[in-house]
Enzyme design. Structure first.
Site, PDB file in Angstrom:
ATOM      1  N   ASP A 392       3.722  91.003  88.319  1.00 42.88           N
ATOM      2  CA  ASP A 392       3.210  90.808  87.044  1.00 42.88           C
ATOM      3  C   ASP A 392       1.984  91.362  86.877  1.00 42.88           C
ATOM      4  OD1 ASP A 392       2.905  88.930  84.507  1.00 42.88           O
ATOM      5  OD2 ASP A 392       1.678  88.072  86.065  1.00 42.88           O
ATOM      6  N   ASP A 590       3.018  84.592  87.846  1.00 50.43           N
ATOM      7  CA  ASP A 590       2.070  83.564  87.796  1.00 50.43           C
ATOM      8  C   ASP A 590       2.306  82.828  86.434  1.00 50.43           C
ATOM      9  OD1 ASP A 590       0.752  85.319  86.169  1.00 50.43           O
ATOM     10  OD2 ASP A 590      -1.128  84.526  86.256  1.00 50.43           O
ATOM     11  N   ASP A 594       7.066  84.395  83.894  1.00 51.03           N
ATOM     12  CA  ASP A 594       7.734  85.013  85.037  1.00 51.03           C
ATOM     13  C   ASP A 594       8.472  84.074  85.700  1.00 51.03           C
ATOM     14  OD1 ASP A 594       5.580  87.194  84.933  1.00 51.03           O
ATOM     15  OD2 ASP A 594       4.168  85.771  85.529  1.00 51.03           O
TER      16      ASP A 594
HETATM   17  N1  LIG Z   1      -1.952  82.767  73.055  1.00 50.17           N
HETATM   18  C1  LIG Z   1      -1.828  84.181  72.785  1.00 50.17           C
HETATM   19  N2  LIG Z   1      -2.628  84.501  71.993  1.00 50.17           N
HETATM   20  C2  LIG Z   1      -2.663  85.987  71.705  1.00 50.17           C
HETATM   21  N3  LIG Z   1      -1.800  86.788  71.852  1.00 50.17           N
HETATM   22  C3  LIG Z   1      -0.725  86.365  72.735  1.00 50.17           C
HETATM   23  C4  LIG Z   1      -0.810  84.718  73.163  1.00 50.17           C
HETATM   24  N4  LIG Z   1       0.428  84.585  74.122  1.00 50.17           N
HETATM   25  C5  LIG Z   1       0.946  85.764  74.436  1.00 50.17           C
HETATM   26  N5  LIG Z   1       0.105  86.859  73.448  1.00 50.17           N
HETATM   27  C6  LIG Z   1       0.658  88.179  73.477  1.00 50.17           C
HETATM   28  O1  LIG Z   1       2.055  88.233  74.123  1.00 50.17           O
HETATM   29  C7  LIG Z   1       1.948  89.119  74.909  1.00 50.17           C
HETATM   30  C8  LIG Z   1       2.824  88.954  76.106  1.00 50.17           C
HETATM   31  O2  LIG Z   1       2.444  87.780  76.756  1.00 50.17           O
HETATM   32  P1  LIG Z   1       3.282  87.316  78.023  1.00 50.17           P
HETATM   33  O3  LIG Z   1       2.782  86.008  78.235  1.00 50.17           O
HETATM   34  O4  LIG Z   1       4.685  87.479  77.860  1.00 50.17           O
HETATM   35  O5  LIG Z   1       2.795  88.429  78.884  1.00 50.17           O
HETATM   36  P2  LIG Z   1       1.413  88.551  79.954  1.00 50.17           P
HETATM   37  O6  LIG Z   1       1.325  87.129  80.831  1.00 50.17           O
HETATM   38  O7  LIG Z   1       0.136  88.597  78.964  1.00 50.17           O
HETATM   39  O8  LIG Z   1       1.469  89.682  80.519  1.00 50.17           O
HETATM   40  P3  LIG Z   1       1.952  89.864  82.039  1.00 50.17           P
HETATM   41  O9  LIG Z   1       3.477  89.680  81.957  1.00 50.17           O
HETATM   42  O10 LIG Z   1       1.490  90.922  82.642  1.00 50.17           O
HETATM   43  O11 LIG Z   1       1.541  88.477  82.730  1.00 50.17           O
HETATM   44  C9  LIG Z   1       0.480  89.186  75.405  1.00 50.17           C
HETATM   45  O12 LIG Z   1      -0.120  90.496  76.030  1.00 50.17           O
HETATM   46  C10 LIG Z   1      -0.424  88.938  74.122  1.00 50.17           C
HETATM   47  O13 LIG Z   1      -0.350  90.334  73.483  1.00 50.17           O
HETATM   48 MG   LIG Z   2       1.725  86.548  82.818  1.00 51.35          MG
END
Ligand SMILES: Nc1ncnc2c1ncn2[C@@H]1O[C@H](COP(=O)(O)OP(=O)(O)OP(=O)(O)O)[C@@H](O)[C@H]1O
Ligand SMILES: [Mg+2]
Ligand SMILES: [Cu+]
Length: 701
Positions: A392, A590, A594
């Protein structure tokens, strides 16, 4: 003492002998009430109980054995201090009988246990060995009483030495077993007995740890152990969390930071508010996990069980065959019996029973000390075959600590501050790292977010809520499908090139503002990726973040493969695709997004600072947030497997040499072992197995 045919077997046996024997409990430093642990939760404890038992039996038996040896005529040999007098054979017989029933008791009742479960194994072999020696000697004794001219040899002295050596062997061995699982006990013994609590009126009082409850406020002085999990409410300090993370450097902790019970407070005095003690505490949970892990079986263990069972029949068969052959050669029942006893004793598959469990015990506790929690034993074994590591991005390869790098208004319907207050309303209850970064920014500007209702996460996209009666959303570009206005792409260009994550505020259907956030890549990540590649493992990044951000990170880290803009379901789909193809895949992550893929992967690894869902879904948890711990994991897996195979050879393979030797194949050149020497050999193989397990280390590669 029990060979691990299976764990129930072991426990039953322990209870069985617990009822019958007295224990020396003085060496047990653990306070049960503190951690609320049952015997079943701590295998190590059971072993140490037996140790007390074997130790005492060994010394008493040794004292009984001395006169037996001194008074016995030893098969023609004459020792300088040989004493015997009229009637002395009676003393030998009586002492031997006491020794047989007292010193032999653990083996006899162990055998009874095994036979009642129709699983004859090493206790049965030992019991047969000592019983044959005893009853044959008794027969010889009676014969020479009846007719002093018949010369039936007895080997009471050999019985005595055999029992003494067996008891010693098992005592040493239990010592080794409990050393191997010792570090768990150390963790349990970590907590202080008395703690200082602050009463409602603000006074300090000393109370015992068992009286501490959640929400109590405790004072922890510098140098003290932190007695319970909690949050710092006053003061700041550094904490040594070595026991949990393997990292011996102090970690700076300020107000609102979490501390873990059992870790050591450094230079500051702090006040904490308790969040967990005893069973609900972190350490207790870790121990549960580790214990659970030890309760299942891995393939190598089932193999060793099978071999141990076979060995019983091989030993019995070889014993009988050598009895017959020696009877024919020597025409002396005594000599034939002695051969048989030696074979039975030397073949005791004791070392084999311990070969794998000892390595596992050592490996799990070594893992725990290094911040790797194995929730599942099979996972470590499976780690040996990993071909792909899926990673991730946010929080795993990067810090997951976002800072706002830019804020641009797109519509002038609202003022900048109003827009930020709406964003605050959306993010204040969200737990994504982006939300934390945005809230820091808003707090710095000293703005108070509006109230919000109906807050909902849109997975992989953003958050929506009702603010001041209208629908508000903060989303990434995927969420910009139904807005009534456009924005000029040039405003995002520079941010994107730098790998920023872009979020947009939509209010009442209108695109209002864009906020850019940057995360930093963890310093260890680059080397980590390089080392994975060196080992022939293909790293692949999976991220929910946008393609540009993903690309920047991938380029910097030297990652050849990545997938971006994934929804949580997509991550799982990709993992499943590989797994279904037959690839062995490790997923490291994390976040909430995931969790499904952690479950689907061959081995799921959660980064410790991650969300509870991720931790629950994983097979292995890394308590440090350092991706390089994956390398430690790979190394531990490799070394653990190597030790297991070595131990199987020491435990079982040595019989290839030992049994024929005991049976007397080298008699023509004058090498003939007596039963006690056979017992020394059998104990030696166990000790080698134990030492080999204890020398397990995590390598540097
Ligand atoms: N609370 C939030 N505020 C703003 N944008 C959000 C929020 N939660 C998610 N996003 C948007 O959704 C996208 C994807 O989120 P997701 O949690 O699926 O992946 P991530 O955890 O950011 O990335 P990774 O998969 O590498 O951990 C983020 O990159 C962001 O653009
Ligand atoms: Mg993540
Ligand atoms: Cu043994």
């Amino acid at each position: 003492m029990a060979n691990n045919q299976n764990n129930h077997n072991m426990h039953d046996m322990h209870h069985d002998s617990m009822k019958h024997t007295d224990h020396d409990m003085s060496h047990m430093s653990m306070d049960h009430s503190k951690m609320d642990m049952s015997n079943h939760q701590m295998a190590g404890m059971d072993h140490s109980m037996h140790m007390g038992n074997f130790k005492k039996k060994f010394f008493v038996s040794l004292i009984l054995a001395i006169p037996i040896i001194l008074l016995s005529p030893m098969m023609g040999m004459t020792l300088p201090i040989q004493i015997s007098f009229t009637g002395s054979e009676w003393i030998v017989m009586i002492l031997s009988t006491i020794l047989f029933f007292y010193g032999g008791q653990p083996f006899l009742s162990g055998a009874r246990m095994e036979l009642s479960q129709k699983q004859p194994a090493m206790m049965t072999l030992i019991a047969m060995g000592i019983s044959v020696s005893y009853f044959y000697s008794l027969y010889g004794f009676i014969m020479s009483l009846v007719n002093p001219t018949t010369h039936v040899m007895n080997f009471f002295w050999e019985l005595a030495t055999l029992i003494v050596v067996m008891l010693l062997g098992h005592w040493i061995e239990m010592n080794a077993v409990s050393n191997a699982s010792d570090s768990l006990k150390k963790i349990a013994a970590l907590l202080p007995d008395n703690v200082t609590r602050i009463t409602q009126s603000g006074k300090e009082e000393q109370v015992s740890l068992s009286d501490v409850h959640v929400n109590d406020q405790l004072i922890v002085r510098s140098g003290d152990k932190i007695p319970a999990d909690g949050t710092i409410i006053k003061g700041s300090t550094t904490v040594n969390e070595f026991m949990i993370t393997g990292e011996s450097q102090g970690i700076v902790k300020n107000i609102d930071d979490k501390v873990i019970g059992g870790t050591i407070n450094g230079n500051g005095t702090i006040e904490i508010k308790v969040t967990g003690t005893g069973k609900t505490g972190y350490i207790s949970k870790v121990m549960d996990m580790v214990q659970q892990a030890q309760n299942e079986k891995i393939p190598l263990e089932s193999l060793s069980d099978k071999v141990a069972k076979w060995l019983f029949y091989v030993a019995l068969g070889s014993g009988i065959i050598s009895f017959i052959i020696w009877l024919i050669i020597s025409k002396d029942v005594g000599i034939a019996f002695e051969r048989m006893v030696t074979v039975l004793v030397i073949a005791c598959p004791h070392a084999l029973g311990l070969a794998i469990p000892l390595v596992i015990a050592r490996s799990t506790s070594l893992a725990a000390q290094n911040g790797l929690l194995l929730k599942n034993k099979k996972a470590l074994e499976a780690t040996n075959h990993i071909e792909y590591v899926f990673l991730d991005k946010t929080g795993t390869l990067t810090q997951g600590q976002f800072a706002v790098t830019g804020f641009n208004m797109i519509s002038d319907r609202l003022s900048e501050n109003e827009a930020l207050k709406i964003i605050g309303a959306l993010e204040k209850n969200a737990n994504h790292p982006i939300a934390t970064g945005i809230m820091d920014y808003i707090n710095q500007k000293q703005l108070t977010p509006y109230d919000s209702s109906d807050t909902q996460a849109i997975s992989g996209v953003g958050v929506t809520a009702v603010v001041n009666g209208k629908t508000a959303k903060i989303v990434n570009e995927k969420g910009l499908t139904d807005v009534s206005n456009q924005f000029n792409p040039s405003i995002k260009k520079e941010y994107q090139e730098q790998g920023n994550t872009l979020s947009f505020l939509i209010y009442d259907g209108l695109l209002i503002a864009m906020i850019a956030l940057g995360d930093t890549i963890k310093p260890e990540s680059k080397e980590f990726i390089a080392k994975l590649k060196e080992q022939g493992i293909t790293p692949v990044m999976l991220t929910g973040d946008n393609q540009q951000a993903a690309d920047t990170v991938a380029k910097y880290l030297g990652l050849d493969h990545y997938y971006s803009e994934l929804l949580p379901g997509d991550k799982e789909k990709i993992v499943k695709e590989y797994v279904n193809k037959g690839d062995k895949v490790m997923m490291v992550g994390d976040g909430v997004n995931d969790a499904p893929s952690l479950i689907s992967a061959t081995v799921g690894v959660a980064i410790g600072a991650g969300t509870d869902v991720a931790i629950d879904s994983a097979d292995i948890v890394l308590t440090n947030s350092n991706p390089e711990d994956v390398l430690k994991l790979l190394s531990l897996a490799k070394h653990t497997r190597r030790k297991m195979i070595q131990n199987l050879w020491w435990g079982a393979g040595y019989n290839i040499v030992a049994i024929p030797l005991a049976a007397g194949v080298l008699a023509p050149i004058g090498i003939l072992l007596n039963p006690a020497v056979g017992a020394v050999f059998m104990s030696l193989s166990t000790v080698i197995v134990a030492i080999n397990a204890l020398t397990l280390r995590i390598g540097k590669e």
